[in-house]
Design a protein around this motif. Structure first.
Motif, PDB file in Angstrom:
ATOM      1  N   ALA A   1       0.814  -1.213   0.000  1.00 24.48           N
ATOM      2  CA  ALA A   1       0.000   0.000   0.000  1.00 24.48           C
ATOM      3  C   ALA A   1       0.847   1.262   0.000  1.00 24.48           C
TER       4      ALA A   1
ATOM      5  N   LYS B   1       1.188   3.226  -2.502  1.00 20.76           N
ATOM      6  CA  LYS B   1       0.451   4.173  -3.336  1.00 20.76           C
ATOM      7  C   LYS B   1       1.266   4.758  -4.480  1.00 20.76           C
TER       8      LYS B   1
ATOM      9  N   GLU C   1      -0.827   4.535  -7.598  1.00 21.26           N
ATOM     10  CA  GLU C   1      -1.960   5.464  -7.620  1.00 21.26           C
ATOM     11  C   GLU C   1      -1.508   6.902  -7.853  1.00 21.26           C
ATOM     12  N   LYS C   2      -0.408   7.310  -7.185  1.00 22.45           N
ATOM     13  CA  LYS C   2      -0.010   8.707  -7.215  1.00 22.45           C
ATOM     14  C   LYS C   2       0.856   9.046  -8.422  1.00 22.45           C
TER      15      LYS C   2
ATOM     16  N   THR D   1      -6.089   2.127  -7.613  1.00 22.32           N
ATOM     17  CA  THR D   1      -6.464   2.886  -6.426  1.00 22.32           C
ATOM     18  C   THR D   1      -6.181   2.007  -5.226  1.00 22.32           C
ATOM     19  N   VAL D   2      -5.602   2.600  -4.168  1.00 21.74           N
ATOM     20  CA  VAL D   2      -5.331   1.801  -2.970  1.00 21.74           C
ATOM     21  C   VAL D   2      -6.505   1.967  -2.008  1.00 21.74           C
TER      22      VAL D   2
ATOM     23  N   SER E   1      -4.006  -2.300  -3.361  1.00 29.91           N
ATOM     24  CA  SER E   1      -4.222  -1.628  -4.631  1.00 29.91           C
ATOM     25  C   SER E   1      -5.243  -2.413  -5.458  1.00 29.91           C
TER      26      SER E   1
END
Lengths: 266, 196
Positions: free
Chosen positions: A218, A220, A223-224, A232-233, A238
């Motif tokens: 996680a 991210k 995602e970022k 998306t976490v 994720s």
């Protein structure tokens, strides 16, 4: 004379029985819906139960009786639903997307810590009853292959390290493995998806890091740094939204520190 | 008393499968699980009972008066085959649930030698019509008994580490042989002891 008599008796007996049966066949005829038999001929005949009916004949009967929705046959897919719609004279709504099963875990005895060593019945449900399995990660694959044994097309394989994978080409989407899996680590995803998250752990990152080398921690990054990857976490795991374009998913997979974003078509 | 003797005789002493060795095909083929074994047993009992009556009528009222007793095998097969077809139709029409349960087994019974066996045995034993019917039912119960026992043994065998060469049918034959040995304990002296 005697032989003639014998011949006559058997002939009469046969004739009486034949006529009796012919008469009975008319009298006791069971009306069958012809469309049900036509549909049965079209259905794949895998009797996998993905449609929710007992076998292909059950589904064919329900379809011809107007009791079932068309397009529930996942092995047949769009081709079957179009043919069935033609027989029934209804509009074809399509079979929806082809879904295949995916084992969301790449952990094994080398990469994931174990709390203890399980020695017992070679069945995931039995192993799961004992502290949710031997692995420290309680979300992952139990490696005992219950899913392999229920798979009607032998699409699920286990390598020598214990990793269980589904062959997306051979998978007919019957969902039998998802039902038999006690940790629900096998879930369905669209067959067109190029990548998938090979982790099912909802443990926080530091916990996952301690017990598994290939789990989602996680962080991210996907995602970022790669907003167009579709990742998306949620709850320390994720998840890929396959409805999004997913243009950056390959880059995200390369950047993932634990390499738990894997190619789905392997 | 005679009826009790008939029942004991055909269920235990002259058990169709384990001492007469008739109808061995379903004994191996349909004994993989107890549910289908019971289904097959019921269907055979049913057909044997009715076939006993019909063949008795055909033999004693048609063949015997005309002096054509030598046609018994031929006419019995004809009658049994027709009868099974007819029974199948009636069941399919009137009781779809029973048809679902028995349906696949019914056509198999047409050529089952156990059914022909009981028909011929009734004639050689010189039974009257009621005795024939009870003999048919009793033979069917004996058949069911053997089939159910065998299916339970095979269900347990499936869970045991049997050698690969013996898995499946071979070990079933061995178990069947041992069961037949056990059934040899039932003989005529049992009947004399029980009924005097």
């Amino acid at each position: 004379m005697n032989i003639l008599f014998a011949f006559l008796i058997i002939a009469v007996l046969g004739l009486a029985l034949g006529l009796g049966l012919a008469f009975a066949a008319k009298k006791f005829a069971v009306e069958k819906d012809e469309r049900a038999e036509q549909i049965l001929a079209i259905l794949p005949g895998a009797n996998c139960g993905a449609c929710g009916y007992p076998g292909c004949s059950g589904y064919a009967g329900a379809l011809s009786g107007g009791k079932a929705q068309n397009g529930l046959c996942s092995p047949g897919g769009a081709k079957t639903s179009a043919l069935v719609a033609k027989i029934l004279g209804i509009a074809d709504e399509g079979a929806g997307e082809r879904m295949v099963a995916f084992v969301h875990c790449r952990g094994n005895h080398e990469l994931t810590k174990r709390d203890f060593q399980y020695e017992g019945i070679e069945e995931c449900s039995a192993a799961h009853m004992l502290f949710q399995g031997e692995s420290s990660c309680k979300y992952g694959c139990l490696h005992l292959g219950s899913c392999m044994r229920v798979c009607p097309t032998n699409a699920i394989h286990r390598d020598e390290k214990g990793n269980v994978t589904v062959d997306p080409e051979a998978c007919i989407g019957c969902k039998k493995c998802t039902l038999v899996c006690p940790t629900k680590v096998i879930r369905m995803l669209p067959a067109r998806g190029s990548h998938a998250i090979a982790c099912n752990s909802r443990d926080p990152g530091p916990v996952v890091r301690k017990i598994c080398q290939v789990g989602c921690i996680a962080c991210k990054i996907c995602e970022k740094k790669f907003p167009d990857s579709g990742c998306t976490v949620i709850n320390f795991l994720s998840e890929i939204d396959y409805a999004k374009p997913m243009t950056q998913i390959a880059d995200a997979a390369a950047a993932c520190p634990t390499k738990c974003i894997v190619e789905a078509k392997q | 008393m005679a009826y009790i003797a008939i029942f004991i005789t055909y269920i235990f002493i002259n058990n169709f499968i384990l001492s007469q060795f008739l109808g061995l095909c379903p004994f191996i083929g349909v004994s993989k699980n107890s549910e289908s074994a019971i289904g097959m047993g019921m269907a055979v009992t049913f057909v044997m009972g009715i076939a006993s009556i019909i063949t008795w009528v055909v033999y004693n009222l048609v063949l015997l008066p005309l002096g054509l007793a030598y046609l018994q095998t031929l006419s019995f097969i004809l009658v049994i085959a027709g009868l099974v077809q007819f029974v199948e139709m009636i069941i399919q029409k009137n009781s779809p649930a029973l048809y679902q349960a028995l349906g696949i087994f019914l056509p198999l019974i047409t050529t089952n030698c156990a059914v022909l066996g009981i028909a011929i045995m009734n004639i050689t034993e010189g039974y009257n019509i009621m005795e024939s019917f009870s003999a048919g039912i009793a033979a069917g119960i004996g058949f069911t008994l053997a089939l159910v026992l065998m299916s339970n043994i095979r269900e347990r065998l499936d869970l045991h580490p049997v050698r690969k060469a013996f898995r499946g049918v071979p070990i079933a034959f061995i178990s069947g042989g041992l069961m037949a040995l056990a059934f040899m304990a039932f003989d005529k002296s049992l009947l004399t002891n029980l009924l005097g």
